[in-house]
Design an enzyme around this catalytic site. Structure first.
Site, PDB file in Angstrom:
ATOM      1  N   GLN A   8      45.980  34.045  43.964  1.00 52.51           N
ATOM      2  CA  GLN A   8      44.871  33.753  43.147  1.00 52.51           C
ATOM      3  C   GLN A   8      44.848  33.233  41.570  1.00 52.51           C
ATOM      4  O   GLN A   8      43.737  33.017  41.225  1.00 52.51           O
ATOM      5  CB  GLN A   8      43.713  35.229  43.137  1.00 52.51           C
ATOM      6  CG  GLN A   8      43.101  35.549  44.577  1.00 52.51           C
ATOM      7  CD  GLN A   8      42.438  36.851  44.990  1.00 52.51           C
ATOM      8  OE1 GLN A   8      41.964  37.354  44.110  1.00 52.51           O
ATOM      9  NE2 GLN A   8      42.323  37.278  46.332  1.00 52.51           N
ATOM     10  N   TYR A  17      28.440  49.702  37.183  1.00 53.82           N
ATOM     11  CA  TYR A  17      27.817  49.495  38.197  1.00 53.82           C
ATOM     12  C   TYR A  17      28.524  50.073  39.694  1.00 53.82           C
ATOM     13  O   TYR A  17      28.612  49.507  40.535  1.00 53.82           O
ATOM     14  CB  TYR A  17      28.144  47.361  38.746  1.00 53.82           C
ATOM     15  CG  TYR A  17      27.172  47.671  37.006  1.00 53.82           C
ATOM     16  CD1 TYR A  17      25.708  46.748  37.233  1.00 53.82           C
ATOM     17  CD2 TYR A  17      27.019  47.634  35.980  1.00 53.82           C
ATOM     18  CE1 TYR A  17      24.715  46.972  36.668  1.00 53.82           C
ATOM     19  CE2 TYR A  17      25.907  47.318  35.520  1.00 53.82           C
ATOM     20  CZ  TYR A  17      24.615  46.810  35.167  1.00 53.82           C
ATOM     21  OH  TYR A  17      23.918  46.660  34.166  1.00 53.82           O
ATOM     22  N   HIS A  61      43.037  39.211  41.481  1.00 56.66           N
ATOM     23  CA  HIS A  61      41.584  40.028  41.241  1.00 56.66           C
ATOM     24  C   HIS A  61      41.627  39.292  39.507  1.00 56.66           C
ATOM     25  O   HIS A  61      41.584  40.100  39.128  1.00 56.66           O
ATOM     26  CB  HIS A  61      41.248  41.258  41.781  1.00 56.66           C
ATOM     27  CG  HIS A  61      40.819  41.324  42.984  1.00 56.66           C
ATOM     28  ND1 HIS A  61      39.796  43.054  43.158  1.00 56.66           N
ATOM     29  CD2 HIS A  61      40.806  40.311  44.096  1.00 56.66           C
ATOM     30  CE1 HIS A  61      39.813  42.720  44.403  1.00 56.66           C
ATOM     31  NE2 HIS A  61      40.591  41.887  45.204  1.00 56.66           N
ATOM     32  N   TYR A  79      38.973  45.252  53.873  1.00 59.82           N
ATOM     33  CA  TYR A  79      39.397  44.492  54.880  1.00 59.82           C
ATOM     34  C   TYR A  79      40.519  45.057  55.456  1.00 59.82           C
ATOM     35  O   TYR A  79      41.257  45.928  55.613  1.00 59.82           O
ATOM     36  CB  TYR A  79      40.397  43.823  54.328  1.00 59.82           C
ATOM     37  CG  TYR A  79      40.688  43.420  53.097  1.00 59.82           C
ATOM     38  CD1 TYR A  79      38.864  41.746  53.320  1.00 59.82           C
ATOM     39  CD2 TYR A  79      40.832  43.207  52.224  1.00 59.82           C
ATOM     40  CE1 TYR A  79      38.750  41.537  51.909  1.00 59.82           C
ATOM     41  CE2 TYR A  79      39.881  42.328  50.660  1.00 59.82           C
ATOM     42  CZ  TYR A  79      38.918  41.155  51.036  1.00 59.82           C
ATOM     43  OH  TYR A  79      37.883  41.097  49.792  1.00 59.82           O
TER      44      TYR A  79
END
Length: 377
Positions: free
Chosen positions: A88, A257, A153, A268
């Site tokens: 990523q 949050y 990430h 997953y």
């Protein structure tokens, strides 16, 4: 005489000019056409429009391209920093300074290797002046801390506030998810800085011994979409959840949050991350998806080409190859419309509004494209 540069430029121009026949799509509010504006990109990640209507496009491998306003020509920008182009990671978002006409500053986020031969990597933000298709006056204005050995990430979107702050959205680095609940690192945070990297004095944790001054909000997983609400000036973010639990949040200064203490998703494979979706002292999302649509970039629509969409929030999705239109009225969520599932058979990484008022999608594929959405005749 053989001129390699001229041949390469011609090939790139030919690739970019191969425009697909437009599909016509009926939506709830508008009839639109969906067509290829430019193609031939390798896993593009971010895009932004320049004042002359040309476009800057990042490729995760580390290249940054300038694309002409008609999509037919492109040039590679020189002077881009080294990136960790694995999984990523790579060259990620790009945006321009609100005063670009005067100062030529461009901002990019990327996965940066550790300096001096050290281990690990993290999200960094560089600004540079764009002069004759080259970066000059390069400055790294932010480095996510600490560096960590992970290729997942990274976040990350770059958004300017109306007051001129730069918001940088960050990921939790996947295997460091618990760091999102602690304030001594940048994992799973949204940070707010000034464009030169200095820290606003009114950031919520300035002066606290156990917190990093750049932090604006925390408890995030992997924020890959962000924009400023056109009426309120608030930051809205889109957080890529696990298996289920993609979120839209409106991050406020100093607030938590919840990730990974609360979530509407599972890991997953179905393993439980948390038994809780609600906890005291932790904020609930404005909206969430179960099952996940694999959210990515996002934008508010403010143009005139689609008057019935003005003020709505558009969220790109990877796994589902769609755009979710969140129908908003006076700050309330009315309903969700899912767009372009049949017209765009590709992972949609980013979405932007162009200066012409059309919407532009960026597909994250080995032959990625900029897709133009405009009113049907």
């Amino acid at each position: 005489m053989f001129n390699r540069k001229l041949v390469l430029t011609a090939l790139l121009a030919a690739s970019a000019s191969m425009t697909a026949v437009a599909d016509t799509v009926e939506t709830e509010r508008h009839k639109v056409t969906v067509s290829t504006f430019a193609d031939g990109f390798t896993n593009p990640w971010g895009m932004t429009f320049l004042p002359d209507n040309s476009v800057l496009v990042t490729e995760r491998s580390g290249d940054l391209y300038w694309v002409s306003e008609n999509g037919k020509y492109r040039e590679k920008i020189s002077g881009v920093p080294e990136v960790v182009a694995k999984s990523q990671g790579g060259l990620l978002d790009v945006t321009v300074d609100p005063d670009f006409d005067e100062n030529q500053w461009v901002y990019i986020s990327y996965s940066e290797p550790a300096q001096d031969g050290g281990k690990g990597n993290s999200t960094a933000v560089m600004r540079a002046k764009l002069v004759d298709k080259a970066f000059t006056n390069k400055e790294v204005v932010f480095r996510q801390a600490p560096k960590y050995e992970s290729n997942a990430h990274f976040g990350s979107r770059l958004v300017f506030s109306p007051e001129g702050h730069l918001f940088v959205t960050l990921g939790d680095r996947y295997s460091r998810m618990d760091d999102a609940q602690t304030l001594g690192n940048h994992h799973g945070k949204v940070v707010r800085i000034w464009p030169d990297g200095s820290i606003p004095e009114d950031n919520p944790f300035v002066g606290e011994d156990n917190a990093l001054d750049e932090i604006w909000s925390y408890g995030h997983r992997n924020v890959q979409g962000a924009d400023i609400h056109p009426d309120t000036g608030e930051l809205w973010t889109v957080e890529h959840g696990p298996q289920g639990g993609d979120e839209v949040n409106i991050p406020e200064a100093g607030k938590n949050y919840g990730w990974p203490e609360i979530t509407y998703g599972v890991d997953y494979g179905g393993a439980i991350i948390s038994e809780d979706a609600v906890k005291e002292g932790m904020e609930q999302p404005f909206y969430y998806w179960v099952p996940s649509i694999a959210t990515a970039g996002a934008t508010f629509y403010t143009g005139d080409a689609f008057p019935e969409w003005k003020g709505d929030f558009f969220v790109a999705a990877l796994k589902s190859s769609l755009v979710a239109r969140l129908d908003l009225y006076e700050g309330r969520m009315m309903h969700e419309e899912r767009l372009f599932e049949d017209a765009v058979d590709a992972r949609i990484r980013d979405i932007n509004q162009g200066p012409d008022g059309y919407l532009y999608l960026l597909t994250d594929e080995s032959n990625g494209s900029i897709i133009q959405i405009k009113p049907a005749d």
